[in-house]
Design a protein around this motif. Sequence first.
Motif, short mmCIF file in Angstrom:
data_model
loop_
_atom_site.label_atom_id
_atom_site.label_comp_id
_atom_site.label_asym_id
_atom_site.label_seq_id
_atom_site.Cartn_x
_atom_site.Cartn_y
_atom_site.Cartn_z
N LEU A 95 25.85 32.32 44.89
CA LEU A 95 27.30 32.14 45.38
C LEU A 95 28.61 31.99 44.40
CD1 LEU A 95 26.54 29.08 48.28
CD2 LEU A 95 27.49 31.59 48.61
N GLY A 96 27.82 31.59 43.17
CA GLY A 96 28.86 31.55 42.27
C GLY A 96 29.34 32.81 41.79
N GLU A 97 28.29 33.69 41.92
CA GLU A 97 29.01 35.27 41.35
C GLU A 97 29.68 35.78 42.48
OE1 GLU A 97 26.68 39.58 41.03
OE2 GLU A 97 25.44 37.62 41.27
N ILE A 98 29.45 35.58 43.65
CA ILE A 98 30.15 35.86 44.93
C ILE A 98 31.58 35.55 44.83
CG2 ILE A 98 30.51 36.05 47.17
CD1 ILE A 98 27.39 35.98 47.58
N ALA A 99 31.69 34.05 44.67
CA ALA A 99 33.06 33.36 44.63
C ALA A 99 33.71 34.13 43.48
CB ALA A 99 32.69 32.05 44.51
N ARG A 100 33.27 33.88 42.46
CA ARG A 100 34.08 34.78 41.14
C ARG A 100 34.24 36.08 41.37
NH1 ARG A 100 29.98 32.05 38.24
NH2 ARG A 100 28.87 33.77 38.22
N THR A 101 33.68 37.10 41.84
CA THR A 101 34.02 38.45 42.07
C THR A 101 35.10 38.49 43.20
OG1 THR A 101 31.71 38.94 41.33
CG2 THR A 101 33.05 40.65 42.70
N GLY A 102 34.67 37.76 44.35
CA GLY A 102 35.56 37.94 45.52
C GLY A 102 37.01 37.35 45.44
N ILE A 226 30.48 42.99 47.43
CA ILE A 226 31.38 41.42 47.47
C ILE A 226 32.74 41.75 47.67
CG2 ILE A 226 31.76 39.64 46.13
CD1 ILE A 226 29.12 39.99 44.76
N VAL A 227 33.26 42.82 46.97
CA VAL A 227 34.53 43.14 47.18
C VAL A 227 34.95 43.73 48.24
CG1 VAL A 227 36.80 44.57 46.21
CG2 VAL A 227 35.06 43.38 44.58
N LYS A 228 34.27 44.59 48.96
CA LYS A 228 34.35 45.10 50.21
C LYS A 228 34.41 44.02 51.26
CE LYS A 228 35.20 48.11 53.11
NZ LYS A 228 35.62 47.42 54.26
N LEU A 229 33.52 43.10 51.26
CA LEU A 229 33.39 41.98 52.51
C LEU A 229 34.54 41.04 51.95
CD1 LEU A 229 29.62 41.08 52.24
CD2 LEU A 229 30.79 42.85 53.76
N THR A 230 34.89 40.75 50.92
CA THR A 230 36.32 40.13 50.72
C THR A 230 37.36 40.78 51.35
OG1 THR A 230 35.52 39.16 48.79
CG2 THR A 230 37.79 38.86 49.07
#
Length: 350
Positions: A95-102, A226-230
């Motif tokens: 989740l931390g990686e997703i939050a940072r990237t997003g 991750i970027v696409k879902l954001t």
Amino acid sequence: MAVRNLSVPIQSYVFTRPWFRRLLGLGLCVGIAALAVAAGSHVPLVGAPLFAIAIGVLIANALPALPADKSLRIGDLGKQCLKGGIILLGASLDLGEIARTGLGSLPLLAVTMTSGLVCSLWLGKALGIDWRMRCLIGVGTTICGASAIAALAPVVRARAEAIAYSVTVVFFFNMVAVFTFPALGHLLGLSDSGFGVWAGTAVNDTSAVVAAGFAFSQAAGATAIIVKLTRTTLIIPLVLGFGLALPFLSREGRGASQPLLKRVRAAVPTFIILFMLAAAANTLGLVGAHAGEVQLAGRLVMVVALAAVGLQGNWRSFVGAGSRPLLLGLVTWFVVAGSSLAVQAWTQAL
């Protein structure tokens, strides 16, 4: 003798059952995926995702009656497998990686979306394209392809013809991106992170982002998703914005009641919530040592989904879209892709 006479009606009954037709569609996609995985193992530079789409497109154009058979439900199968694969991939992420990237991609997304929408609305007007089609091509290119078009179409009261043309234009450039982006990324010497962000911001549909991202590298594919879902979640404020701006875009929108909140609720992708829950399970240690196996399963399911996407790529359908919408889609796409690269180069993120 009686049994023999009954065999033909029984076979005919089974072969025409909806569940059997869906199994045939699934079997076709799984067969293409198996060929793609085998081909990808021999030519890793291309990879299974690109082979799956290429084989599907070849079959769709060589045997157009096969994928055109609606009873096979290939389109629905592709969507379900893609969502399932993304959810499985989430179970291998933190989740931390997703939050940072997003969150880190939001400023870049603001630039690419604004530039793309401005280009689509301004150039489309100069080309004499109806404002509804300009809006649909704009959101389809800047956000998430057919999903964004489907979410916005009822809000702007788009005609069926405008919807079909817009989806066709966006799908065409999806296919172009799948086969050109990985090669361009290597040519430009992009890092895994840089390419993943570029693909996530500049490739239209989720399936094409998956194919292009993982064709470049495993790390690039994860970042791109991750970027696409954001980017996909930004459908919600955009649908709201177009709904509020409708009275200024068209006289027909003045004083008319539009179920805007209903459209906003419908635009929230459930699979993104499940993706986050899967990532939360991995972050809490519930997936543990099986994260690699889950990720592999997710990638295989996504290859099946991309085979279904390829089967829907009948090039004859693009003839009816016309040259002006295609030109608008091309220029808008270039603006989005170019602005993404320019911002990353300026911030030294490539």
